[in-house]
Write a protein that holds these residues in place. Structure first.
Motif, PDB file in Angstrom:
ATOM      1  N   THR A   1     -16.016   2.669 -13.269  1.00  0.00           N
ATOM      2  CA  THR A   1     -15.642   2.453 -11.808  1.00  0.00           C
ATOM      3  C   THR A   1     -14.390   1.874 -11.776  1.00  0.00           C
ATOM      4  N   LEU A   2     -14.173   0.730 -11.753  1.00  0.00           N
ATOM      5  CA  LEU A   2     -12.848  -0.315 -11.202  1.00  0.00           C
ATOM      6  C   LEU A   2     -12.045   0.549 -11.927  1.00  0.00           C
ATOM      7  N   ALA A   3     -12.126   0.865 -13.499  1.00  0.00           N
ATOM      8  CA  ALA A   3     -10.747   1.178 -13.907  1.00  0.00           C
ATOM      9  C   ALA A   3     -10.070   2.078 -12.837  1.00  0.00           C
ATOM     10  N   ALA A   4     -11.441   3.537 -12.580  1.00  0.00           N
ATOM     11  CA  ALA A   4     -10.161   5.054 -12.238  1.00  0.00           C
ATOM     12  C   ALA A   4      -9.951   4.593 -10.547  1.00  0.00           C
ATOM     13  N   ILE A   5     -10.466   3.103  -9.874  1.00  0.00           N
ATOM     14  CA  ILE A   5      -9.582   2.687  -8.568  1.00  0.00           C
ATOM     15  C   ILE A   5      -8.819   2.240  -8.518  1.00  0.00           C
ATOM     16  N   GLN A   6      -8.154   1.734  -9.650  1.00  0.00           N
ATOM     17  CA  GLN A   6      -7.424   1.397  -9.848  1.00  0.00           C
ATOM     18  C   GLN A   6      -6.665   1.596 -10.788  1.00  0.00           C
ATOM     19  N   PHE A   7      -6.736   2.683 -11.986  1.00  0.00           N
ATOM     20  CA  PHE A   7      -5.366   3.434 -12.193  1.00  0.00           C
ATOM     21  C   PHE A   7      -5.502   4.642 -11.251  1.00  0.00           C
ATOM     22  N   PHE A   8      -6.153   5.730 -10.756  1.00  0.00           N
ATOM     23  CA  PHE A   8      -6.093   6.113  -9.633  1.00  0.00           C
ATOM     24  C   PHE A   8      -5.707   6.193  -9.023  1.00  0.00           C
ATOM     25  N   GLY A   9      -6.616   5.312  -7.906  1.00  0.00           N
ATOM     26  CA  GLY A   9      -6.129   4.706  -6.814  1.00  0.00           C
ATOM     27  C   GLY A   9      -4.778   4.317  -6.425  1.00  0.00           C
ATOM     28  N   GLY A  10      -3.689   3.413  -7.757  1.00  0.00           N
ATOM     29  CA  GLY A  10      -2.641   3.549  -7.977  1.00  0.00           C
ATOM     30  C   GLY A  10      -1.272   4.938  -7.395  1.00  0.00           C
ATOM     31  N   ILE A  11      -2.169   5.660  -8.193  1.00  0.00           N
ATOM     32  CA  ILE A  11      -1.162   6.524  -8.634  1.00  0.00           C
ATOM     33  C   ILE A  11      -1.616   7.362  -6.754  1.00  0.00           C
ATOM     34  N   LEU A  12      -2.681   7.501  -6.436  1.00  0.00           N
ATOM     35  CA  LEU A  12      -2.573   7.644  -5.019  1.00  0.00           C
ATOM     36  C   LEU A  12      -1.752   6.956  -4.033  1.00  0.00           C
ATOM     37  N   ILE A  13      -1.581   5.564  -4.165  1.00  0.00           N
ATOM     38  CA  ILE A  13      -0.815   4.634  -3.414  1.00  0.00           C
ATOM     39  C   ILE A  13       0.527   4.848  -3.744  1.00  0.00           C
ATOM     40  N   VAL A  14       1.575   5.528  -4.821  1.00  0.00           N
ATOM     41  CA  VAL A  14       2.233   5.491  -4.919  1.00  0.00           C
ATOM     42  C   VAL A  14       2.682   7.025  -4.509  1.00  0.00           C
ATOM     43  N   LEU A  15       1.951   7.919  -4.490  1.00  0.00           N
ATOM     44  CA  LEU A  15       2.423   9.108  -3.882  1.00  0.00           C
ATOM     45  C   LEU A  15       2.052   9.073  -2.270  1.00  0.00           C
TER      46      LEU A  15
END
Length: 190
Positions: free
Chosen positions: A74-88
């Motif tokens: 869950t934390l891996a997904a928050i960090q990785f996918f959340g980071g991509i969502l922030i970029v976009l």
């Protein structure tokens, strides 16, 4: 709603004639650059965790987050996918808030669980000096003091990075993606 996050009143500027430049060029570019930096660094740091989603089970359980098999991916997904969502700039506030909370916990962890003061015991330092052939010259330099200087540097970097990312994530949780964010395009469509 105006697309200007922070209005630059000409009367408050040293160079009032630059107000339009600040509002229309500098501020949007800075906002996007910071969003890309925060989100991009989160995604880069999250990539190894995504490729090994169970790699932090013990770590999260040491922080009393049970079950570790659930929290690690869950934390891996928050960090990785959340980071991509922030970029976009897509679902920016939610992704940023989730990362900000995670990073606030990380800050507490770094202060309550420091790396320590040395890799090597006095016997290890003696082995390093008497059996130098087993160590590269770089390892000999870094470990000559038992690794104290290296660990201090690593501790400081971990703390600084966590503060930087948490501050940036909280900023985007508060203000959203703003300029050139997909959130804005979605508002226009829907």
């Amino acid at each position: 709603m105006s697309d200007i996050t922070f209005k630059n009143e000409p009367a408050r500027l040293y160079f009032p004639f630059l107000a339009g430049f600040y509002d229309r060029v500098a501020q949007p570019l800075a906002w996007v650059a910071f969003r890309v930096a925060i989100g991009g660094l989160l995604a880069i740091e999250g990539w190894p965790k995504i490729t090994h989603p169970m790699g932090q089970v013990g770590f999260v359980e040491n922080l009393h987050f049970y079950p570790g098999w659930l929290w690690s991916p869950t934390l891996a997904a928050i960090q990785f996918f959340g980071g991509i969502l922030i970029v976009l700039g897509l679902f920016t506030r939610a992704a940023a808030l989730a990362n900000a909370v995670m990073l606030a916990i990380t800050i507490v962890f770094h202060y309550t669980h420091p790396y320590g003061h040395a890799f090597l015991t006095p016997a290890g330092i003696e082995a390093l000096t008497t059996h130098a052939e087993f160590f590269t010259s770089a390892a000999q330099r870094r470990l000559a003091d038992g690794g104290h200087a290296f660990l201090e540097l690593a501790q400081g970097k971990a703390e600084q990075d966590s503060w930087f990312w948490a501050g940036g994530a909280f900023l985007f949780a508060a203000f959203g993606g703003r300029y050139f964010a997909l959130d804005n395009m979605m508002k226009k469509i829907f």
